[in-house]
Design an enzyme around this catalytic site. Sequence first.
Site, PDB file in Angstrom:
ATOM      1  NE  ARG A 127      -4.290   0.674   1.376  1.00 60.11           N
ATOM      2  CZ  ARG A 127      -4.958   0.686   1.758  1.00 60.11           C
ATOM      3  NH1 ARG A 127      -5.798   1.130   3.604  1.00 60.11           N
ATOM      4  NH2 ARG A 127      -6.226   0.288   1.398  1.00 60.11           N
ATOM      5  CG  HIS A 154      -8.339   0.426  -3.183  1.00 58.13           C
ATOM      6  ND1 HIS A 154      -7.945  -1.124  -3.140  1.00 58.13           N
ATOM      7  CD2 HIS A 154      -8.886   0.365  -2.146  1.00 58.13           C
ATOM      8  CE1 HIS A 154      -7.809  -1.271  -2.186  1.00 58.13           C
ATOM      9  NE2 HIS A 154      -8.511  -0.084  -1.486  1.00 58.13           N
ATOM     10  CD  GLN A 157     -13.185  -1.388  -1.424  1.00 50.03           C
ATOM     11  OE1 GLN A 157     -12.301  -1.567  -1.340  1.00 50.03           O
ATOM     12  NE2 GLN A 157     -14.474  -1.157  -1.659  1.00 50.03           N
ATOM     13  CG  ASP A 249     -12.968   6.506  -2.105  1.00 50.03           C
ATOM     14  OD1 ASP A 249     -13.389   6.515  -0.430  1.00 50.03           O
ATOM     15  OD2 ASP A 249     -12.525   6.603  -1.964  1.00 50.03           O
ATOM     16  CB  CYS A 289     -14.009   1.243  -0.975  1.00 52.24           C
ATOM     17  SG  CYS A 289     -13.586   3.445  -0.694  1.00 52.24           S
ATOM     18  NE  ARG A 317     -11.049  -4.977  -0.214  1.00 52.40           N
ATOM     19  CZ  ARG A 317     -10.289  -4.152   0.361  1.00 52.40           C
ATOM     20  NH1 ARG A 317     -10.924  -2.883   0.592  1.00 52.40           N
ATOM     21  NH2 ARG A 317      -9.333  -4.284   0.061  1.00 52.40           N
TER      22      ARG A 317
END
Length: 340
Positions: A127, A154, A157, A249, A289, A317
Amino acid sequence: MSTKAVVEQAVPVHQDPDILAAAQRMAGEDLCSISDLSASEVRAILKLGHDIKRNPREYGHALDAKQMVLMFEKTSLRTRLAFETGINTMGGNAIFVDQTNQPLGERETLADVARNLERWVDVIVLRTYAHDTITGMAANSRVPVINALSDFEHPCQALADFMALEEHFGSVAGLNFVYVGDGNNVAHSLMLAGAQLGVNVTVATPRGYSPEIEIVTEAREMAAANGGEIRLMQDPHAAAENADAIYTDVCVSMGMEHESTKRAPIFRPFQVNEALMAKAKPNAVFMHCLPARRNEEVTDAVMDSPQSIVFDQAENRLHAQKALLLLLLDGLKNVKAFNS
Ligand code: CP
Ligand code: NVA
């Protein structure tokens, strides 16, 4: 809204052509971007994810003794824990390295870090701020590298999100999926994954915050090949009309905190509230998310409404990331059904 369609699996997973092809092609590869995956591979990850969710024990030893390192320059709840529990429940092990105080590549070169890691671990999960850190590690490592969020994308996700939509609607091709807010990393991966799955994706952002043109171009090419459409708009209410799903988001992503004051008024008209949801189809779902800034980009009333599937997304996830790990680490050969 708790009704969930059973996701139909036309043939058993161990005979599914998408999954068998993905298992061959993806073993040992990286996942830096959704564009690393073909349409068939996106479908394969979702189908495998659904099966893992239904039958987790079948996969309980698929990654016995495999070692995963997670090196995170930004904080995480969902991504980290889904990867850690995911590999642990398949017989492997996770090692977390907190890089929030020292960006990767600062103490020694990225290439040297890669050449060390590949001697000890089977998969590297990163990340980062810079997307180049992920592609740079991938270019220098013999073991798979997975993007667990960069400033640009991402992918994990988006895979879980379309799994949640498949559960809800049965299938996703032809759905009207509307993203409202910042044209950021999450929006980019949703556009690419939606395009591969034949979804009609509309992205409504304030002027100056639209998705990167290279993603738009690539997503439009994929959409044309898969029967979907990518639309960019600046009016969230017009975008929401006839939507099956409305997604938002945060308007200030990690690393952009210095822009908070400037962004707040620009993004206020893009808040997902009951008035915006009323423009969508009556059975539309709300998606995020997470983490959410409650009563900023989304109101409590929407986030906690029966239309909200945000925790189904979070749950998936785990299953989507397990599917991805199985394919990249060639783990299906250790699963009885695939081996008989
Ligand atoms: N959605 C998501 O990636 O959450 P985390 O930042 O908590 O990992
Ligand atoms: N766009 C957000 C997503 C967090 C999961 C960020 O990058 O901070």
